[in-house]
Every structure is written in C-alpha cells, then in structure tokens.
Design a protein around this motif. Structure first.
Motif, PDB file in Angstrom:
ATOM      1  N   UNK A 260      -4.742   0.258   2.136  1.00 61.44           N
ATOM      2  CA  UNK A 260      -4.107  -0.842   1.402  1.00 61.44           C
ATOM      3  C   UNK A 260      -3.064  -0.282   0.438  1.00 61.44           C
ATOM      4  N   UNK A 261      -1.994  -1.036   0.249  1.00 65.35           N
ATOM      5  CA  UNK A 261      -1.004  -0.682  -0.779  1.00 65.35           C
ATOM      6  C   UNK A 261      -1.105  -1.699  -1.904  1.00 65.35           C
ATOM      7  N   UNK A 262      -0.894  -1.221  -3.148  1.00 60.38           N
ATOM      8  CA  UNK A 262      -1.190  -2.051  -4.316  1.00 60.38           C
ATOM      9  C   UNK A 262      -0.005  -2.117  -5.274  1.00 60.38           C
ATOM     10  N   UNK A 266      -0.391   2.504  -5.968  1.00 58.79           N
ATOM     11  CA  UNK A 266      -1.464   3.298  -5.372  1.00 58.79           C
ATOM     12  C   UNK A 266      -1.697   2.905  -3.922  1.00 58.79           C
ATOM     13  N   UNK A 267      -2.291   3.852  -3.181  1.00 53.44           N
ATOM     14  CA  UNK A 267      -2.758   3.627  -1.820  1.00 53.44           C
ATOM     15  C   UNK A 267      -4.266   3.862  -1.807  1.00 53.44           C
ATOM     16  N   UNK A 268      -5.014   2.912  -1.248  1.00 53.87           N
ATOM     17  CA  UNK A 268      -6.464   3.090  -1.156  1.00 53.87           C
ATOM     18  C   UNK A 268      -6.883   3.131   0.303  1.00 53.87           C
ATOM     19  N   UNK A 302       4.814  -2.157   1.047  1.00 53.97           N
ATOM     20  CA  UNK A 302       4.306  -2.145   2.415  1.00 53.97           C
ATOM     21  C   UNK A 302       3.924  -0.720   2.779  1.00 53.97           C
ATOM     22  N   UNK A 303       2.835  -0.589   3.560  1.00 49.39           N
ATOM     23  CA  UNK A 303       2.412   0.718   4.053  1.00 49.39           C
ATOM     24  C   UNK A 303       2.088   0.590   5.535  1.00 49.39           C
TER      25      UNK A 303
END
Length: 1092
Positions: A260-262, A266-268, A302-303
């Motif tokens: 997920x991108x926030x 951050x990326x989780x 977006x990721x």
C-alpha cells in the motif's frame, strides 16, 4: 427588355451547376477595345451543394488536461481520458482516434475489456459508458447513470463480464458489462467494517480480486482500512487498519502479500498470514533526523509492485514521496526501486498517472514489466525498464505541438512532392539522441496509406519564436523541421534600456508566416514589429544578416479635409519616412531604435532555412511600433510588403532596400472617399499577451471588448461599432492595412496589358491598387530601381478586407508568379552562370477565350465581390453576414473547381461558388468560444481546414463530401483479431487435484436469479445511440465477422485438442495407477495380516 434580361441573368446565376452570368453590369468605367465586358463572362460552374459536408477528421497533439490512463496488454493500444470528456486512443503510428462524451464531464477512470475491443469509461457526472472499439470511429453502446452515489473507483477482472464499482459512500456495486445493468449483489460499507467501528471508512479508493482466488475481493478505503471480502460467503476474511490514508494498493502475483502507498510518503507491505501489522514499513525518500523523528514526506499517490523472471528482486515503482524539504526545489519524480538500486526520474511536469506495461494479462503470473507509461500534465513519455539506465522511447506521436504555445498556423495542401523529403532530411539532423533502441511498445491497431494522398504541410508559429514544419499527409502528423527565429537577434542584456521597456513577455513570438513552397522563400512576422526573410539551402553558410529599419508612424496632428485631400500628392516627402539616426533632435532614448537588436557579425547557419534579411519598425516619440497586420512576399518580383495601422512598407529584398514607406492616407492620393476629421492622439500599444497566452479556461467572446487575435486591425474590427454604413469613421479608429496580395493585374482602368501589381485592403473596406514597374533583364533588376505608386483606384466593401484572389475568364484560379528554387549556397558553374528562372501565370495566357482581363475576388468581413479587370465592373456581390462578421476567408480548390470558404464569428462555415458567389453550404459548426480558434482557423485546398481546438491540440476537418465518404478508408483500425494468450500451465497434478478452487462462477453469485434486481432509483440505464442489435454489425471494417468466426473456430479447435490431450493423459495416468494397484494387490494377497 433590360429588366427581363436582368431577371434571366439572376436566374442563371442561382441555378445549381449553371452558367455564371453577371448579375450586376454597372461598370465603374468604360471597357477598352480589347478588354471583355461583363456580358462576355460566362463560366460553367460545376460545384453544387452536394459536394460539401462538414466532418471532423483527426485530432493531433497532446490531450489537453489529461486525467487518466489505460492499456490493453493484448491489443497493445492505449487510452487517455481528459477533463473535458475527451478520449484519445493510440496504437501504432497512424492509429490515433479521438472521441468525446457529449456531456463534457471529466473522465475519471478507463478500463479496457482486454482483447474484446471495448472500453469502459467512468465520468465525473457519475455515469459509466461502454464504448465499442471494433469500428474506426468508436461509439457508445450503453450508459449507466448513478443517481444517489458518486463513483470513485472501478475494477474489471480479466475475462470477466462483471465490473466492480466503488463509491464515495464506501459501497461496492457490481455491473453486468453485457447488459449494463446493476446486480442486486451489493457490498455495503457497514458490512465491510467492524460493528464496533464508529467512524465511516471513507470512499473506496481501491478494488482488486486476489490473484490467488478470484472469489476474494480486496477493498481499500481512503481512511486506511483494507478489507478482503469473500464473495461466496458474503463476509469479511480480514480487516487491516492503518493510521495513514491509503492512495493505492498493488498485489504480489502469488496473492500472498500486497503493498500500500500512503499519504505520509510511506509504503507498507502486508502478508495475508498475519494482517495485524505490516511486515514492512519503508519511507523511500524519508530520512531519520538527528532528534530521532522521521522526515515528513509528500504522499505516494500510486505504487506498482511487479515481479520479474530474470531477477529474484521485484520492481517497486511509485510517484511522489519526496520529503518536503527536498521537494521544494525539485521537479515531480517517478521512483524505480529494483533490489538495492533506487533510480529517481525527474519530470518536467506534474505526474497525472503512470502504468507499468507487462507481457501477461493474468494477474496471477510473473509480471515481467518491460516499460512504464507516464502521463504528465503536458507530456507523455514511456520509460524502457529492460535497460539499466532506463532510457525513454522516442515518441512517434506529435505530442510536442505545445512545446511553446502556438500563436499562428498555416496549412498548405498539394505541395511540390520534393519539399517533404528535403525538409525531413534536414530536420533529421536536429533530432535528439539517447532514446531506447527498442520498438515503440504501443503498437496495436492497423493503418494503411489511403488511396487519396498528396503532400500536405502544416506550419505552426510559437511564442518563443520557433517555427515548426509538419508533414500532414494522409491525416497523420509528423515533425519535419524546426526553425528558431530568435537566433537572428542578440540576447537582451539586463543593462540594455530596450530590454527593460519591452512590452512583450515573448519578444520573438511569431505573429504570421508567408511561405512559397515553389521558391522555398519563407517570411516570418514577429510580435516586436519585425519581419525576417529566409532562403532555403542544403549547405551551411557563414553570412552577414542584412538589417533594415523603418519609421512607420502617422502624425496625430494630421487634419484631413476634402480640400486638403485634393491637393495632397500621391507620395509624401520621402525624408519624413527615412530612418532618423539615434539621438536626433526631438527624439527620446528609444526613438529611431527597433525593439530587438540584430546580430551585426557573420553568423554560421546550418543547412535549412537561413536568414537573409530583417526589417524592423522603429520606436517613435517614446512609443513602441505598432504590430504588423498584413504580409505578402513574391519571389518572382523580389518584393516583400507588410502593413499595420499606420501604413504600408514595400521592401526590395534583392537589392536590400526600402522601396516604399507610406502612411495609409498617402496611399489614397486624391481619391480618398472619406472626410477625415482630426485624429485623436496615439494611444500606447496595449499588451498583446493574448497572442501568446493560451488560457486554460475557455472565455466567452464579447464582441465589443475582445482584443485582437493577431493584429490591431482585428481589434478595431472586434471593438468598433459594426454599422452597415461605411461612410462615417470613428475618430479613434485607425485605418489598418489588413491584407496584401502581389499578382499580375491591371493597375488602371485603361491598361491594355497586365503588369505587376500590389493589391491593398484596409480595415475600412477599401481596396487600393499599386502598379509596379520592374526591369525585365536580370542585370537591370539587380541595379535599376523599381518604381511603384498609388494609381488612385478605389473599390469599397463593408467591413475589413480579408482576402484577394484572381480567376481567369474561364473561372480557373490564377497562381501568383514565382521564382524556381535554386540553392543560394550551391557550387558555382563557371560555364553556366546561374540565372533566375521565373514562372509567370499571366491572365492573358491562362484563357484563350478571353485575350485580356481577369476576375478579382475580394472578400471582407461582411461581403464578397467579384470584379472584372481592367474595367473594375462589379459582376457579383453577396452579403455574407449582417449580424456577425468573418474571421477567415480563403479561395480554395475543391473537386477540380474553386470556391470561397468562410469561417464566421458565429461559428458558421460557409462556401460560395465562384465567380457567381452562390451559397453552396452554410453549417453552424462551432460556436466561437475562444480567441484561439479565431487566431488559428485556416482553410486549404482539397476541402480541408484546421484550427487549434485547445492549447495543445490541432483539430483537422473536411468540408468536402468526397473526403467525408473516403474518411473510413483513411482512419486506422483500433481492434485487430488476436488470440488471447493461454495462462501458464500449473502442472497436471495441481490442475487435476483441486485446481478449480481458484475459479468460481460469478454468474451464480451476481446474476438476477441469485442476487435479485438492484433498486431502480440507484442507477438508470441509458441505451447507446447505436443499440445492441447494431453492435455486431458496427464491428465490421477490415476485421470482419468471418475473420472473427474463423479465429473463434481455431481457438475452439485448439481448446478441444488440448482437452483431448488432457483426457488421454488422465486415461494413461489412470491405467498406470490401476496396473500399479493390481501388482501391489497380487504381491500382498498371500501374506498374513502380521506380515503386512
């Protein structure tokens, strides 16, 4: 008897395809012995109303205000949606289609029905549309309008007919693509979240089915909640809660984890085995500060999380995420993370959306990404992922028309066939290098060269002074050559007095161009009141640019009365027009200086167009020069003429001298038809930023206050009262020279032979003729002076004069004389000295039936007249419009004949026959809502026209019925029959024992029998204009039903073959198992139980 003859003449002139006879024979002079009379003119006109039809052909350029992007990985076509409701579908070069939603609502999202030849669009008015792409011009088949909820996200699984639609309320609806009706199956937001949760999770921002199991739907809510919904059990498998808002979600192809991108940059990473907390949290561009806090970062919008066969490391590609400290001075970025390597690509414009292109359409296979398509606000690039330095592909589409704002256009059809190859060969040396060597990845569709093709060139002038030549043949557009006019001038220095007082932000902006394709002479008018003459050469040169300066300014103290006008000579004192040296008495610091400074040293010029002469208007009394409003050049005469609201200048560019510089009043001599009053003092030139500024918002045109599209004369035309009477003049109105035309004509009524003439039209509807005496011998031409002057001839029309054209007595168009091109820098042959080769189209030689005389077509903003020369008798008059006015008029060739094509300010496009001026077509095509259209609309031969439909796009259209009929053959096919690639073989045992757990029947869940009907008030179905029955018929074209049926049979045969092979394999396996079991039974049957 005379009345009866006039009635008969009127009837014959109005009959379609009839003989054009003069409807008005009132001569303004007595015809000479050799000259024809009006009664002698009988032209067989062939054009009728059935020859004309308005139709848009193709749109070129970058989609204006883009919003979204989609790609079909099997068909390899790409779609771009825009804020104004437009859709652009691109394939291989030549496959370029533009469609428009009638509502004009912004396109929020695009979803291809992969390899099905269809596209779903979700618009800002909460309507879904299904487009049929199996035809050359896509059309809407169905629409579904949501009434109570706003659409935020859509997802269509591969090879599924059920579309998931997320809404602003957090609900997820399901739409049947075939019937375009809602299913009764709804995932309500309050069922998706825990009952103990009091807060609303926010709009749906993501929907995707699990790669591992299509029966599981992942729903992402804006607040940070992610839910996996079991579609069969109608319950939640797991819920994820995160403190930061979610912008996008991307699955690993195995379906065991997702990213997920926030909003905090951050990326989780989440694993389905343990959804209590993320297995990884990264801030790609955020560092830990000294006090232990993390840098605050911008959102990652977006990721994309993609795996590769060639590497164990996945690709993580995302946009945004820079720290706020760094992003202040940095441009928008796209980051590519592959293992430990992190590459940050800086973009020139904000990123709207990006897509990672993969070979497989299946989400549960290794993705193998090979390119990234990046849609920017004002550009479109594709990055090659297969090379370590990530080069971009060379874009085959003309996406850089707006590189600098377009300020003027010109359109040339039926050019000499050699001009395009020579411009291309010169322009090829200007191309950038460093592009990827691989083929352009958007390669779908088919396109073939149409049968009716001829060389066409579009020329665009730009705000930064560049001029671009485009190959527009066969409704395509390809860059040929780029010319930078600013290189002629010195760069303004900070300490330069003129630099500080320049009125224009873009001092080199191109205002108009004049081009002779035969002689290859090219002339550019700039906004700083400068004219540049270019000659074409295949060789480079090191030459000095000749610079001429002209003082062209009327005196505000002039009082013109009838008595003075009688005594006023044709020529004013030449000394009053000669340039004054700087610092002369009475002059300010700016006086007698031009706006720009020409380079006064030899300049090296590469092959192509090379500047030969620059003519500039000077400052006078502390005021900048007025903009140039008209221009014409003739290579055979060696003359260049231009005018503005103050007067006319004629330059001999062979001798590099100013031949004439006269005020508008002086052109009349003793034949001024007006009673002039005291003129008001000059007003400072208003800012003309409207020429170069292309407003993002369309502005309605107020005819009383709108400023000029290209000239001050047009400003006068827009702003002054448009009374039908032209006998009175507003005190504040200057009489501008609005159009000029060199040609062979009769300067005076009594002339027996045609001579070189300059036709002058003014903003008050006056037509003046200036005969020119040119030495015939080449040696004399280069040394002897040319004489010219007003002849006293005056013709009058209503409104500003826009266009001149000349016809012979048979109705054929007479071309202007020209000099055949020769390379000015070519090698000299001592045995054969180079001489000028002239091609002359004399009226007497073009029509044997009429030994002397020709017809002159004059069109103004209000009316058109056809005049017989040399008698100057008005043969035909037609009042084109009373309530509006013309913006553009051109005499063009259509269907082997000629007509007058007009574009009116009220949006009407009209054509009139010639010479009788019979109305042939009048269609309300386009309401004039933007000055951009007025500035750029232009007609050309072959029934074509163009205008700038947005700051970044050129719209071409045809007004020819023949071209409209043949348009289908010229457009590209968007859909081609391609077999859908097979999914990867999972292995026999995995597929045989329990492999079907991954698939499920959506029809059983979402169909009406199981889920019931949706509420009628929730959404309204709107059938498309074509209807369902016509869908298959419309999918014709090159593809054809037979080809699709054949491919379907082939696919069915192949699948039956695979089924037979799999059945045989199963039988062999069963036999082996049976034999092995029998052997085990025989071996063990005689043993006791304790021996086993």
């Amino acid at each position: 008897m005379k009345k009866f003859r006039k009635v008969l003449d009127g009837l014959s002139s109005s009959s379609p395809g009839g003989v054009a006879s003069p409807s008005c024979g009132s001569a303004a002079g007595t015809p000479t012995a050799h000259a024809p009379t009006p009664q002698d003119i009988h032209v067989q006109e062939t054009l009728v109303s059935e020859n004309f039809q308005i139709c848009k052909t193709v749109r070129h350029g970058f989609p204006y205000q883009p919003t979204c992007l989609a790609f079909d990985p099997v068909q390899k076509i790409l779609a771009i949606g825009s804020r104004t409701g437009g859709i652009r579908i691109l394939g291989r070069p030549g496959v370029d289609c533009y469609s428009q939603h009638e509502s004009g609502a912004a396109v929020l999202q695009l979803q291809f029905l992969i390899n099905e030849g269809a596209l779903v669009t979700a618009c800002a008015d909460d309507t879904l549309h299904l487009w049929n792409l199996r035809q050359r011009r896509p059309a809407i088949l169905h629409s579904l309008k949501f009434n109570r909820e706003r659409i935020t996200f859509c997802h269509l699984p591969f090879q599924s007919k059920w579309l998931y639609v997320g809404t602003e309320r957090g609900n997820t609806h399901i739409v049947n693509i075939e019937s375009f009706v809602l299913s009764g199956y709804v995932i309500m937001w309050n069922k998706a979240i825990e009952l103990a949760t009091k807060a609303h999770p926010g709009p749906v921002v993501h929907l995707s089915d699990s790669p591992k199991d299509e029966g599981k739907l992942l729903i992402g809510f804006e607040s940070g909640t992610v839910v996996q919904w079991d579609l069969r059990a109608k319950k939640v498998d797991f819920r994820i809660y995160y403190d930061e808002a979610i912008h996008s979600v991307s699955w690993h192809h195995e379906g065991k984890q997702f990213m997920c991108s926030h909003s905090d940059g951050s990326l989780t990473m989440w694993n389905l085995r343990n959804t209590a907390r993320p297995i990884q949290i990264t801030y790609p561009h955020g560092k830990i500060l000294k006090d232990g806090r993390k840098e605050s970062c911008k959102p990652i919008l977006k990721v994309e999380y993609k795996t590769s066969r060639n590497s164990s490391e996945p690709y993580v590609i995302f946009s945004g995420g820079l720290s706020y400290d760094k992003s202040g001075g940095r441009r928008p970025t796209l980051t590519i993370m592959h293992g430990k390597a992190v590459t940050v690509l800086e973009m020139d414009h904000p990123i709207v959306e990006f897509l990672v292109l993969c070979d497989t359409p299946y989400s549960n296979e290794v993705q193998d990404p090979y390119a990234v398509v990046v849609l920017l606000e004002k550009d479109f690039i594709v990055v090659d992922l297969t090379q370590s330095n990530f080069p971009i592909f060379e874009n085959p589409y003309p996406m850089d028309i707006h590189e600098s704002p377009v300020t003027c256009t010109a359109y040339f059809a039926e050019c000499p066939p050699d001009i395009i190859p020579i411009l291309y060969s010169i322009g090829a040396k200007q191309k950038k290098t460093g592009y990827s060597h691989k083929e352009w990845p958007v390669s779908g569709g088919t396109w073939t060269l149409g049968s009716q093709t001829y060389p066409e060139i579009i020329v665009t002038g730009h705000a930064d002074g560049t001029v671009k030549f485009w190959d527009a043949s066969a409704i395509t557009l390809q860059m040929l050559y780029k010319l930078k006019t600013s290189k002629v001038f010195e760069k303004p220095k900070a300490g330069d007095g003129r630099a500080g007082e320049l009125v224009e932000e873009d001092p080199y902006a191109v205002q108009m161009v004049s081009w002779c394709p035969h002689s290859r002479l090219f002339c550019v008018v700039g906004i700083s009141a400068h004219v540049i003459l270019y000659r074409f050469s295949k060789h480079d040169a090191n030459t000095q640019i000749v610079s001429l300066e002209v003082r062209l300014q009327f005196d505000s103290e002039d009082v013109i009365s009838p008595s003075e006008a009688e005594n006023n000579p044709c020529f004013s004192d030449p000394s009053s027009h000669s340039p004054q040296p700087p610092g002369s008495p009475g002059s300010g610091t700016q006086d007698s200086l031009p706006c720009l400074k020409v380079k006064n040293r030899p300049v090296r010029m590469p092959p192509g167009y090379q500047a030969e002469l620059v003519v500039q208007l000077q400052w006078v009394d502390g005021e900048p020069p007025q903009q140039i409003t008209s221009l014409d050049i003739n290579s055979a005469y060696g003359l260049l003429a231009f005018g503005n609201c103050n007067g006319l200048t004629v330059v001999d560019f062979l001798q590099k001298t100013i031949l004439m510089c006269m005020g508008t009043l002086d052109l009349y001599g003793a034949a001024d038809p007006y009673q002039r009053l005291t003129r008001s003092p000059r007003k400072n030139r208003q800012s003309t930023s409207g020429l170069t500024e292309l407003s993002d918002n369309q502005v309605s045109m107020d005819m009383e206050r709108s400023k000029s599209p290209t000239s001050e004369s047009r400003e006068n035309s827009f702003s002054r009262s448009r009374s039908s009477s032209v006998s009175s003049i507003d005190r504040d109105t200057k009489e501008s020279v609005t159009t000029l035309q060199f040609g062979e004509s009769y300067g005076r009524k009594g002339d027996a032979l045609p001579t070189a003439c300059l036709w002058v039209g003014t903003s008050l509807g006056v037509v003046l003729l200036l005969p020119i005496s040119i030495p015939t011998e080449e040696e004399e031409r280069m040394e002897e002076p040319i004489t010219m002057g007003p002849s006293g001839t005056v013709l009058m029309l209503k409104g500003s004069v826009l266009r001149f054209a000349f016809l012979d007595c048979g109705g054929a168009l007479i071309q202007s004389p020209y000099e055949v091109w020769r390379d000015p820098n070519g090698p000299e042959d001592p045995d054969r000295p180079r001489r000028r080769k002239l091609v002359n189209f004399s009226p007497s030689s073009s029509q044997e039936a009429c030994s002397d005389g020709h017809l002159a077509v004059v069109c103004s903003e209000k009316q058109a007249k056809v005049i017989l020369m040399p008698t100057q008798a008005v043969l035909f008059t037609h009042n084109i419009t009373e309530s509006s006015f013309l913006l553009r008029a051109d005499v063009v060739s259509v269907c082997n004949s000629v007509c007058l094509a007009c574009f009116c300010a009220n949006g009407h496009i009209m054509t009139l026959s010639l010479p009788s001026l019979r109305p042939l077509m009048d269609i309300n095509y386009l309401p004039l809502t933007d000055l951009r259209i007025a500035r750029t609309f232009v007609f050309t031969n072959g029934g074509q026209a163009l205008y700038l439909s947005s700051p970044t796009e050129i719209q071409r259209l045809t007004y020819s019925q023949e071209m409209t009929d043949n348009l289908q053959d010229m457009l590209g096919e968007l859909f081609t029959p391609i077999e859908t690639p097979e999914a990867q073989n999972k292995g026999f045992l995995k597929g045989f024992f329990g492999g079907n757990a991954q698939t499920f029947d959506r029809e059983e869940l979402f169909g009406e029998a199981a889920a019931g009907k949706a509420s009628r008030s929730l959404a309204q179905h709107i059938p498309g204009p074509m209807g369902l029955e016509n869908m298959k018929a419309a999918a014709g074209g090159v593809v054809g039903d037979l080809a699709r049926a054949r491919i379907a049979l082939d696919q069915r045969g192949e699948r039956l073959g695979e089924l037979e092979e799999r059945t045989a394999l199963m039988m062999n396996s069963a036999e082996t198992f049976s034999t092995h079991a029998h052997q085990v039974m025989l071996k063990q049957k005689d043993k006791k139980w304790y021996q086993l």
